[in-house]
Every structure is written in structure tokens, then in C-alpha cells.
Design an enzyme around this catalytic site. Structure first.
Site, mmCIF file in Angstrom:
data_model
loop_
_atom_site.group_PDB
_atom_site.id
_atom_site.type_symbol
_atom_site.label_atom_id
_atom_site.label_comp_id
_atom_site.label_asym_id
_atom_site.label_seq_id
_atom_site.Cartn_x
_atom_site.Cartn_y
_atom_site.Cartn_z
ATOM 1 N N ARG A 83 59.100 89.247 13.443
ATOM 2 C CA ARG A 83 59.773 87.945 13.480
ATOM 3 C C ARG A 83 58.901 86.942 12.732
ATOM 4 N NH1 ARG A 83 59.450 83.360 17.405
ATOM 5 N NH2 ARG A 83 61.280 82.106 17.011
ATOM 6 N N HIS A 127 61.018 76.842 11.788
ATOM 7 C CA HIS A 127 59.965 76.827 12.800
ATOM 8 C C HIS A 127 59.091 75.601 12.514
ATOM 9 C CE1 HIS A 127 57.735 79.612 15.785
ATOM 10 N NE2 HIS A 127 57.094 78.456 15.814
ATOM 11 N N GLU A 172 62.803 76.937 19.124
ATOM 12 C CA GLU A 172 62.421 75.942 20.134
ATOM 13 C C GLU A 172 62.773 74.503 19.742
ATOM 14 O OE1 GLU A 172 58.350 76.382 21.304
ATOM 15 O OE2 GLU A 172 58.659 78.394 22.068
ATOM 16 N N ASN A 299 61.700 82.463 24.357
ATOM 17 C CA ASN A 299 60.237 82.365 24.295
ATOM 18 C C ASN A 299 59.744 82.007 25.675
ATOM 19 O OD1 ASN A 299 60.570 82.736 21.578
ATOM 20 N ND2 ASN A 299 59.797 80.734 20.968
ATOM 21 N N TYR A 301 56.215 81.628 28.230
ATOM 22 C CA TYR A 301 54.759 81.620 28.439
ATOM 23 C C TYR A 301 54.365 81.331 29.876
ATOM 24 C CZ TYR A 301 54.377 81.674 23.382
ATOM 25 O OH TYR A 301 54.477 82.056 22.070
ATOM 26 N N GLU A 376 59.192 85.452 21.818
ATOM 27 C CA GLU A 376 57.760 85.141 21.901
ATOM 28 C C GLU A 376 57.300 85.321 23.338
ATOM 29 O OE1 GLU A 376 56.401 81.255 20.591
ATOM 30 O OE2 GLU A 376 57.632 81.381 18.783
HETATM 31 C C1 PNW Z 1 55.519 78.028 20.810
HETATM 32 N N1 PNW Z 1 54.706 73.207 24.957
HETATM 33 O O1 PNW Z 1 55.067 76.729 20.813
HETATM 34 C C2 PNW Z 1 55.803 78.213 19.352
HETATM 35 O O2 PNW Z 1 57.055 78.746 19.016
HETATM 36 C C3 PNW Z 1 54.687 78.829 18.598
HETATM 37 O O3 PNW Z 1 54.728 78.387 17.272
HETATM 38 C C4 PNW Z 1 53.386 78.531 19.301
HETATM 39 O O4 PNW Z 1 52.271 78.904 18.546
HETATM 40 C C5 PNW Z 1 53.421 79.229 20.636
HETATM 41 O O5 PNW Z 1 54.547 78.828 21.393
HETATM 42 C C6 PNW Z 1 52.186 79.016 21.492
HETATM 43 O O6 PNW Z 1 52.023 77.662 21.806
HETATM 44 C C7 PNW Z 1 54.984 75.914 21.893
HETATM 45 O O7 PNW Z 1 53.906 72.259 24.860
HETATM 46 C C8 PNW Z 1 54.152 74.822 21.768
HETATM 47 O O8 PNW Z 1 55.449 73.362 25.966
HETATM 48 C C9 PNW Z 1 54.065 73.914 22.781
HETATM 49 C C10 PNW Z 1 54.816 74.118 23.929
HETATM 50 C C11 PNW Z 1 55.653 75.212 24.064
HETATM 51 C C12 PNW Z 1 55.723 76.109 23.036
#
Ligand code: PNW
Length: 475
Positions: A83, A127, A172, A299, A301, A376
Site C-alpha cells: 500500500r 495521503h 484518514e 487504520n 493504533y 495500517e
Molecule cells: C497515520 N493522530 O497517521 C497515518 O496514516 C500515517 O501516515 C502515520 O505515519 C501513522 O498513522 C502513524 O502515526 C496518524 O494524531 C497521525 O490521531 C496522527 C494521528 C492518527 C494517525
């Protein structure tokens, strides 16, 4: 109790697509080469005080020149999909007008290189690297940007249309809108809640117009999709449910509503009346946005925990966003984001694989016919390079292996509960430019030495290679 998500031996089906993800500005470098115009991230990263240490994407991982060796490394690891994102300012340096041939040629080389190696291309059209010339006319607060995006999508679709497995319009849009125009943590760095909500709508519109344009020019039967960073929200205490409704509205339903149900949620419009009158939504817009899609990219995390602020005690704001003075939550400044229980990654984000399982199951229940893909998931850690037994450098990133093991287990549990999950793209293939954090945060399963630009697969890359080879979570 809740599972510890460390199960090994769980098996994934033969069609499940294992891969990794990156983004153009984060890895390519070559910022002024072959006619590429400036993007909002060039401007932002070159503005003092915006990015850690003054880091920029000028060179990044130099993937623009090293793409061939990078693809060979993917083959070595057995990766099945990749991706990546396409930089709009390489295709249209000012965001409008005819295509820049050298820009299209780069992505054509990349895609042909993937296909020649048996790796499936998953392309994201946006992106976050908006051509600066469009930002000068208001960027995502300007409705015209949505139409410009559809023109750009058409140019790329005409050239690469027959070779891409999954077309993703936006990555996102939550980040583009709220961090770009609300909190100021991302480019273009504005701090205006009304602008953030206008950006939400114009991003949604851009997605719909782009899907329609792509369907016109792309032959065959590729999948059309969008990738969202949906928030998994845990309510705390008596007021937690009200707070969760508000954050769910701003983070999730303001996208899912128009995209999949054809309308904006009425409560979100009500909640934000003091910020904006929503007059940027024109008749017919939600029908344009509500294009059928074939896949939703997820995505994931971390999670957030919320309650309503009592107005007296100091307001807690542990939402994990860099504090630049604005707000990522227009109209919801009375919501508190509580400190999460650990453990945490190097981003300070709490680790909770149950959030991934919950999110996938909830999406499947709400949209049973919509296939999903994890586009992601991954973790930043303070990796250390040590000398291996044979004297060569190694990165024994056991913490990242553990993070991935638990999240793959969570995804497997969701599949076992009936979720139609088509694949999993680990963030990220390479260490890269982590936006406001510059090169201080490393998400790669492959280490990049920023002095020599050498690549070194970490233990997590070997672990992932074993998973892909055996289609089982390694013991
Ligand atoms: C995502 N937040 O970014 C992105 O899609 C990527 O480019 C990035 O490197 C990855 O997650 C890790 O951070 C985010 O503040 C950046 O909630 C910030 C946030 C969430 C996702």
C-alpha cells in the site's frame, strides 16, 4: 477476563493479503525532482517550529531513487501486497492542468515493478500532500479542491487503471481536516473549527467525485475504497456515553454517514451549530458522496477514553495529539480525554488490541456486505541497533513483534466472529518521516539509517516473513 491476544498458531486463509504500507511524503524524498511541485507538507515542514528538529521530507528515505531495491526487499520478506500513495504534486505540480509525464512515469515504474515481482499494488491517491497552489486558494476549505481532486484521480486512473488491485481515494480524512485545519498539528497548520468541518465535507465530496471519475476511466474490476482512522471510544463514568456519542459523531459518523448511509448525522450538525451553519453542504452532495464502494480501509493504533468535563477541575486532554493551540474537536471542548492505562508505544499511544477486534466486529455488524481491510497497524519504538552473533548489526525489536502478534491475533478473532477481512497492511515497511514528529519516531519493520540511507530488516520483519510464509501466527 479479556484475552491477552498472544495466541500463536492461528491460521489465515489463502486469499488474505499480507503487506505493508507507506506514504509518498514520508518516504520518497526527491522533493523538487522531475517537475514535482511543492505540497502543503513541504511548506509546513520548512516552517520553523512546526516539525520536531526542523525535519523535512526533502530526502526522507530517498525511496524515489531506491524504489527498486526496496521492492526487492519486499520480495525477500515474502510480502504479498504494498500500500503506497501517489503524490498529487508529482502528477499536477499546481494541482490543476495536464499531467506531468515524469511524475506518472515514476508510479508506472513502481507499479510495473510490483507486478513483475508478484506483489499486489494498493494505491492511495491522497495521503496528505496537497499541492500548495490549491492551499493558496483555501485548500480543503474550498469546494473547488474536491473537483480538482476528481480531475487528478482521472489522470492517474487513465494511466494506471488496469494495474491496481485496490484504489483508495483518501487516507484518514479525519487527520487532514481536524489536524490540518483545527488543531494545527498537521499541514497547513490552521486552527479554526469551522474550517475543519468545511474540510470534512469537501474531503467527503472529493472521495465521491473521485470514485465516480475512476469508475468511468478504469477498466476491469478493481476495488474502490477509502481509508479511515475510526476512533475506538471507551466511555468513562456517568457522562461517558454522552461524551462518546459526541466524539463518535465528529470522528466516525461524520464520515461513515455520508459515505455509507447517504446522510450526515443530525446530532453532529446540532452539536456543532455554534461553530458552523453547515451551509457548505449543497443539495445533492450527500448523494454524490454516497458512491458504492467495494472495501473499507481501517487504520488502527489505539483507543481513547472520554467523559464530559465538569467545568471546575482542570480539563484533562490526553487525546494523544500534539498541542499547537487549536482544537481537533470543534464543538466538543467540554469533552475530556482521560489518561489511558498502559502499556504505551513510543508515541505515548496505549496498546489495546481488543479495540481492533471491537472495531472490525462493529463495522461488520453495521455494514455486513462491506469487506474490510486493515490498511495500517503498527507501532513506534525506540529501536536500538546492536551487534548480532555474526558481527552484523541487528534490531531485536521484540516490543514491536509483541504489538503485531497481539493485533494480528485480534484481527484473527474478528474473522472467527464472521468479519469479512481481506488483508492487513503493516505500518510501516520503512522507518520514515512521522509528520510532526519528524524522524524521531520509527514505525518501520525495516530500519533506515538516516546517515547512509541503508535498510536493515528488524526482527519484526523476519517475524512477519514467517507469518506470511506459514499463514500462521508464529509461536
Ligand atoms: C497515520 N493522530 O497517521 C497515518 O496514516 C500515517 O501516515 C502515520 O505515519 C501513522 O498513522 C502513524 O502515526 C496518524 O494524531 C497521525 O490521531 C496522527 C494521528 C492518527 C494517525
Amino acid at each position: 477476563g479479556s484475552p491477552d491476544y498472544r495466541d500463536s498458531g492461528l491460521e489465515f486463509g489463502p486469499d488474505f493479503l499480507f503487506g505493508t504500507a507507506t506514504a509518498s511524503y514520508q518516504i520518497e524524498g526527491a522533493a523538487t525532482e522531475d517537475g514535482r511541485g511543492p505540497s502543503i507538507w513541504d511548506t509546513f515542514s520548512h516552517t520553523p517550529g512546526k516539525v520536531w528538529n526542523g525535519d523535512t521530507g526533502d530526502v526522507a528515505d530517498d525511496h524515489y531513487h531506491r524504489w527498486e531495491a526496496d521492492l526487492d526487499l519486499m520480495v525477500e520478506l515474502g510480502l504479498e501486497a504494498y500500500r503506497f500513495s501517489i503524490a498529487w504534486p508529482r502528477i499536477q505540480p499546481t494541482g490543476r492542468g495536464p499531467a506531468n509525464e515524469a511524475g506518472l512515469a515514476f508510479y508506472e515504474r513502481l507499479v510495473d515493478g510490483l507486478i513483475a515481482r508478484g506483489i499486489r499494488p494498493i494505491a492511495t491517491l491522497y495521503h496528505w500532500d496537497l499541492p500548495q497552489a490549491l492551499e493558496d486558494e483555501g485548500g480543503w476549505t474550498n469546494r473547488e479542491t474536491a473537483y480538482a481532486f476528481a480531475d487528478y484521480a482521472r489522470l492517474v486512473g487513465e494511466r494506471l487503471g488496469d494495474r491496481i488491485d485496490v484504489w483508495t481515494t483518501l487516507n484518514e480524512p479525519w487527520c487532514s481536516a481536524y489536524l490540518g485545519y483545527g488543531s494545527g498539528a498537521h499541514a497547513p497548520g490552521l486552527m479554526d473549527g469551522a474550517k475543519a468541518l468545511a474540510a470534512v465535507h469537501h474531503l467527503n465530496l472529493a472521495h465521491g467525485l473521485a470514485v465516480a471519475a475512476l469508475r468511468e476511466v478504469v477498466p476491469g474490476d478493481p476495488k474502490f475504497s477509502i481509508t479511515l482512522n475510526l476512533h475506538v471510544i471507551r466511555p468513562s463514568g456517568d457522562t461517558g456515553h454522552e461524551a462518546a456519542r459526541r466524539i463518535d459523531g465528529l470522528a466516525n459518523r461524520v464520515f461513515l454517514g455520508p459515505l455509507l448511509d447517504g446522510e450526515y448525522p443530525a446530532d453532529v450538525i446540532d452539536d456543532t451549530r455554534a461553530v458552523t451553519d453547515w451551509s457548505f453542504v449543497k443539495p445533492g452532495d450527500t448523494e454524490l458522496i454516497n458512491q458504492p464502494i467495494d472495501l473499507l480501509g481501517v487504520n488502527y493504533y489505539s483507543t481513547v477514553t472520554v467523559r464530559m468535563w465538569d467545568g471546575a477541575t482542570p480539563r484533562v486532554n490526553a487525546d494523544g495529539h500534539k498541542d499547537m493551540g487549536g482544537t481537533a474537536w470543534p464543538g466538543a471542548d467540554d469533552v475530556e480525554f482521560l489518561e489511558q492505562p498502559g502499556p504505551y508505544t513510543a508515541m505515548g499511544w496505549n496498546i489495546d488490541p481488543s479495540g481492533l477486534e471491537d472495531l472490525l466486529v462493529a463495522l461488520h455488524e453495521a455494514y455486513p456486505n462491506l469487506p474490510l481491510m486493515v490498511t495500517e497497524n503498527g507501532a513506534a519504538y525506540d529501536d536500538v541497533v546492536t551487534e548480532g552473533p555474526d558481527g552484523r548489526p541487528v534490531v531485536q525489536d521484540d516490543d514491536r513483534v509483541d504489538y503485531l502478534r497481539r493485533h494480528f491475533t485480534a484481527a484473527h478473532r474478528a474473522i472467527a466472529r464472521g468479519v469479512d477481512l481481506r488483508g492487513y497492511q503493516v505500518w510501516s515497511f520503512l522507518d520514515n518521516f512521522e509528520w510532526g514528529y519528524g524522524y524521531s519516531k520509527r514505525f518501520g519493520i525495516v530500519r533506515v539509517d538516516y546517515d547512509t540511507l541503508e535498510r536493515l530488516p528488524k526482527a519484526s520483519a523476519r517475524w512477519y516473513a514467517d507469518l506470511i510464509r506459514d499463514r500462521r501466527i508464529p509461536a
